[in-house]
Design a protein around this motif. Structure first.
Motif, mmCIF file in Angstrom:
data_model
loop_
_atom_site.group_PDB
_atom_site.id
_atom_site.type_symbol
_atom_site.label_atom_id
_atom_site.label_comp_id
_atom_site.label_asym_id
_atom_site.label_seq_id
_atom_site.Cartn_x
_atom_site.Cartn_y
_atom_site.Cartn_z
ATOM 1 N N PRO A 281 -55.915 -43.140 4.038
ATOM 2 C CA PRO A 281 -57.009 -42.685 3.176
ATOM 3 C C PRO A 281 -56.708 -43.028 1.720
ATOM 4 C CG PRO A 281 -55.617 -40.835 3.761
ATOM 5 C CD PRO A 281 -55.106 -42.014 4.554
ATOM 6 N N LEU A 282 -57.714 -42.954 0.864
ATOM 7 C CA LEU A 282 -57.549 -43.318 -0.545
ATOM 8 C C LEU A 282 -56.481 -42.479 -1.231
ATOM 9 C CD1 LEU A 282 -58.469 -45.055 -2.929
ATOM 10 C CD2 LEU A 282 -60.300 -43.387 -3.347
ATOM 11 N N ASP A 283 -56.381 -41.192 -0.873
ATOM 12 C CA ASP A 283 -55.388 -40.347 -1.546
ATOM 13 C C ASP A 283 -53.955 -40.660 -1.101
ATOM 14 O OD1 ASP A 283 -55.372 -39.184 0.959
ATOM 15 O OD2 ASP A 283 -56.082 -37.225 0.288
ATOM 16 N N ARG A 284 -53.808 -41.591 -0.156
ATOM 17 C CA ARG A 284 -52.474 -42.062 0.240
ATOM 18 C C ARG A 284 -52.338 -43.571 -0.010
ATOM 19 N NH1 ARG A 284 -51.720 -40.546 6.242
ATOM 20 N NH2 ARG A 284 -49.686 -41.546 5.893
ATOM 21 N N ALA A 285 -53.087 -44.041 -1.000
ATOM 22 C CA ALA A 285 -53.061 -45.471 -1.315
ATOM 23 C C ALA A 285 -51.662 -45.937 -1.700
ATOM 24 C CB ALA A 285 -54.047 -45.785 -2.437
ATOM 25 N N GLY A 286 -50.906 -45.083 -2.351
ATOM 26 C CA GLY A 286 -49.542 -45.447 -2.719
ATOM 27 C C GLY A 286 -48.687 -45.742 -1.504
ATOM 28 N N GLU A 287 -48.831 -44.936 -0.454
ATOM 29 C CA GLU A 287 -48.099 -45.180 0.783
ATOM 30 C C GLU A 287 -48.512 -46.517 1.398
ATOM 31 O OE1 GLU A 287 -47.673 -41.939 3.701
ATOM 32 O OE2 GLU A 287 -48.694 -40.691 2.215
ATOM 33 N N ALA A 288 -49.807 -46.795 1.362
ATOM 34 C CA ALA A 288 -50.291 -48.052 1.914
ATOM 35 C C ALA A 288 -49.663 -49.239 1.187
ATOM 36 C CB ALA A 288 -51.812 -48.108 1.797
ATOM 37 N N LEU A 289 -49.618 -49.164 -0.134
ATOM 38 C CA LEU A 289 -49.049 -50.259 -0.910
ATOM 39 C C LEU A 289 -47.543 -50.374 -0.691
ATOM 40 C CD1 LEU A 289 -49.618 -52.534 -2.845
ATOM 41 C CD2 LEU A 289 -49.455 -50.923 -4.751
ATOM 42 N N ARG A 290 -46.836 -49.225 -0.551
ATOM 43 C CA ARG A 290 -45.399 -49.290 -0.291
ATOM 44 C C ARG A 290 -45.115 -49.986 1.038
ATOM 45 N NH1 ARG A 290 -46.215 -46.974 -4.193
ATOM 46 N NH2 ARG A 290 -46.393 -49.138 -4.777
ATOM 47 N N THR A 291 -45.968 -49.750 2.040
ATOM 48 C CA THR A 291 -45.762 -50.361 3.346
ATOM 49 C C THR A 291 -45.738 -51.877 3.234
ATOM 50 O OG1 THR A 291 -46.870 -48.501 4.424
ATOM 51 C CG2 THR A 291 -46.666 -50.519 5.703
ATOM 52 N N VAL A 292 -46.625 -52.424 2.397
ATOM 53 C CA VAL A 292 -46.675 -53.870 2.184
ATOM 54 C C VAL A 292 -45.562 -54.317 1.247
ATOM 55 C CG1 VAL A 292 -48.079 -55.757 1.253
ATOM 56 C CG2 VAL A 292 -49.138 -53.967 2.647
ATOM 57 N N GLU A 293 -45.361 -53.582 0.156
ATOM 58 C CA GLU A 293 -44.393 -53.984 -0.863
ATOM 59 C C GLU A 293 -42.963 -53.993 -0.325
ATOM 60 O OE1 GLU A 293 -43.453 -52.994 -5.566
ATOM 61 O OE2 GLU A 293 -44.784 -51.695 -4.423
ATOM 62 N N GLU A 294 -42.655 -53.070 0.580
ATOM 63 C CA GLU A 294 -41.296 -52.971 1.101
ATOM 64 C C GLU A 294 -41.095 -53.815 2.359
ATOM 65 O OE1 GLU A 294 -40.715 -48.780 1.546
ATOM 66 O OE2 GLU A 294 -40.824 -48.416 -0.622
ATOM 67 N N GLY A 295 -42.130 -54.565 2.748
ATOM 68 C CA GLY A 295 -41.992 -55.502 3.858
ATOM 69 C C GLY A 295 -42.052 -54.885 5.233
ATOM 70 N N HIS A 296 -42.618 -53.673 5.344
ATOM 71 C CA HIS A 296 -42.665 -53.001 6.639
ATOM 72 C C HIS A 296 -43.940 -53.301 7.423
ATOM 73 C CE1 HIS A 296 -39.082 -51.011 5.434
ATOM 74 N NE2 HIS A 296 -39.654 -50.228 4.543
ATOM 75 N N ALA A 297 -44.889 -53.991 6.810
ATOM 76 C CA ALA A 297 -46.174 -54.223 7.474
ATOM 77 C C ALA A 297 -46.091 -55.391 8.450
ATOM 78 C CB ALA A 297 -47.261 -54.497 6.436
ATOM 79 N N THR A 298 -46.689 -55.202 9.610
ATOM 80 C CA THR A 298 -46.894 -56.280 10.573
ATOM 81 C C THR A 298 -48.400 -56.432 10.714
ATOM 82 O OG1 THR A 298 -44.860 -55.766 11.774
ATOM 83 C CG2 THR A 298 -46.511 -57.060 12.931
ATOM 84 N N GLY A 299 -48.952 -57.550 10.264
ATOM 85 C CA GLY A 299 -50.397 -57.668 10.228
ATOM 86 C C GLY A 299 -50.945 -57.083 8.935
ATOM 87 N N LYS A 300 -52.124 -56.456 9.011
ATOM 88 C CA LYS A 300 -52.837 -55.994 7.820
ATOM 89 C C LYS A 300 -52.821 -54.472 7.680
ATOM 90 C CE LYS A 300 -55.278 -57.574 5.171
ATOM 91 N NZ LYS A 300 -55.157 -58.028 3.771
ATOM 92 N N ILE A 301 -52.734 -54.035 6.432
ATOM 93 C CA ILE A 301 -52.858 -52.617 6.068
ATOM 94 C C ILE A 301 -54.168 -52.441 5.312
ATOM 95 C CG2 ILE A 301 -51.852 -50.702 4.774
ATOM 96 C CD1 ILE A 301 -50.211 -51.551 7.212
ATOM 97 N N VAL A 302 -54.927 -51.404 5.655
ATOM 98 C CA VAL A 302 -56.225 -51.174 5.041
ATOM 99 C C VAL A 302 -56.352 -49.719 4.613
ATOM 100 C CG1 VAL A 302 -58.737 -51.130 5.458
ATOM 101 C CG2 VAL A 302 -57.359 -53.035 6.315
ATOM 102 N N ILE A 303 -56.941 -49.514 3.430
ATOM 103 C CA ILE A 303 -57.273 -48.180 2.935
ATOM 104 C C ILE A 303 -58.725 -47.882 3.314
ATOM 105 C CG2 ILE A 303 -57.630 -46.799 0.846
ATOM 106 C CD1 ILE A 303 -55.412 -48.595 -0.437
ATOM 107 N N GLU A 304 -58.943 -46.788 3.991
ATOM 108 C CA GLU A 304 -60.288 -46.381 4.388
ATOM 109 C C GLU A 304 -60.781 -45.287 3.450
ATOM 110 O OE1 GLU A 304 -60.301 -47.450 9.133
ATOM 111 O OE2 GLU A 304 -59.698 -45.419 8.543
ATOM 112 N N VAL A 305 -61.957 -45.476 2.883
ATOM 113 C CA VAL A 305 -62.519 -44.547 1.914
ATOM 114 C C VAL A 305 -63.571 -43.692 2.605
ATOM 115 C CG1 VAL A 305 -63.664 -44.321 -0.317
ATOM 116 C CG2 VAL A 305 -62.074 -46.222 0.078
ATOM 117 N N ALA A 306 -63.310 -42.407 2.693
ATOM 118 C CA ALA A 306 -64.210 -41.504 3.399
ATOM 119 C C ALA A 306 -65.513 -41.332 2.651
ATOM 120 C CB ALA A 306 -63.544 -40.151 3.604
ATOM 121 N N ARG A 307 -66.621 -41.124 3.413
ATOM 122 C CA ARG A 307 -67.933 -40.854 2.841
ATOM 123 C C ARG A 307 -68.499 -39.603 3.467
ATOM 124 N NH1 ARG A 307 -68.536 -42.989 -1.984
ATOM 125 N NH2 ARG A 307 -67.602 -45.020 -2.004
#
Length: 309
Positions: free
Chosen positions: A283-309
């Motif tokens: 979720p948007l309020d955990r965007a920092g975690e999403a970016l860390r997953t990519v920045e620290e090389g832990h992502a396999t494939g794509k990471i996406v932030i979902e914005v609730a409506r």
């Protein structure tokens, strides 16, 4: 007020914050979009660190992170044709993607097909479009052999699938832990990484008749080693080592950055040739975690932030 995840100055993760900001106002040729999903990419943290794309100006701070989104048109700016309020779209924002609202220029915005989810659409404008541009740039015939380094990352996963859709044989260089992923995409996996022998011997074993092209997504020593596999260095392209590729006889990936490419990659997803391979959502309020997953090389494939409506 709408929320957005920003960096307040150039530097590391300590510069990031979730803030409230005024809703952007679309200018000529722009769309105001309610963001439903935003893709996360290495370029996001590189921009936070101070990277500026050639031809662009330094961003005004605080700046919203993110370079690809999918959402719903909330308002159209002057001189906009072909789009209307309520349209489902995806593309490259000019005011950042990790936000509840952003602005998209119509030149790099496409209509989202009904058969494509917002989450998958948000994974396409950077990684999949870069992969598509690179494969098209190489212009290989069906049956040719292509080496993709960094085949387990966001661009690599897309590049392997797009090349396979064009009838190209692919050797995917990636860490040993990504073997199943790379092979599931239809490529021959060759392991690479710390503590492993040089990957070039594995490539030569997998392609004893030689390789026709290299699509590099790593740069540095990996790019230098991969260049040695090619008799024709004009078939060496990179999105990871633009600073050294000319000296090796190759070229950087030339990005089209237009709506036509977005339409094409969406078509490939809808017809089953391309799977965005979103492996994590936040979720948007955990965007920092999403970016860390990519920045620290832990992502396999794509990471996406979902914005609730």
């Amino acid at each position: 007020m709408p929320k957005a995840y920003v960096f307040t100055r150039y530097g590391g993760p300590e510069t990031e914050a979730l803030v409230e900001r005024d809703r952007p106002v679309p200018g000529p040729g722009e769309l105001l979009v309610e963001v439903r999903a935003a893709g996360v990419n290495p370029v996001d943290f590189k921009q936070r660190n101070g990277y500026v794309r050639p031809g662009e100006s330094a961003r005004e701070l605080p700046a919203v992170l993110g370079n690809e989104v999918a959402g719903v048109v909330a308002e159209t700016g002057p001189d906009v044709t072909g789009f209307a309020v309520g349209d489902e779209v995806f593309g490259n924002p000019v005011t950042g993607g990790y936000a509840e609202y952003t602005l998209l220029p119509v030149t790099v915005t496409a209509h989202k097909p009904a058969g494509l989810s917002f989450t998958d659409a948000a994974a396409l404008p950077v990684a999949a479009a870069t992969a598509y541009d690179g494969v098209r740039q190489l212009d290989l015939p069906a049956g040719a052999t292509l080496v993709v380094t960094g085949a387990g990352g966001g661009v690599g996963v897309a590049a392997v699938q797009i090349a396979r859709a064009f009838g190209i044989r692919v050797v995917g260089v990636a860490s040993a832990g990504k073997k199943n992923l790379v092979e599931s995409l239809g490529a021959v996996h060759v392991p690479s990484g710390p503590g492993l022998p040089g990957f070039t011997e594995g490539v030569r074993a997998a392609a004893p008749d030689g390789v026709d092209a290299v699509f590099d997504l790593v740069g540095g020593d990996v790019l230098r080693a991969a260049a040695e596999l090619l008799p024709d260095r004009t078939k060496l392209i990179t999105a990871g080592g633009k600073d050294i590729v000319a000296g090796l006889g190759g070229a950087p990936v030339v990005r089209a950055r237009n709506a036509a490419v977005l339409d094409e990659v969406a078509r490939l997803v809808v017809d089953g040739s391309l799977r965005p391979h979103v492996t994590g959502t936040f979720p948007l309020d955990r965007a920092g975690e999403a970016l860390r997953t990519v920045e620290e090389g832990h992502a396999t494939g794509k990471i996406v932030i979902e914005v609730a409506r």
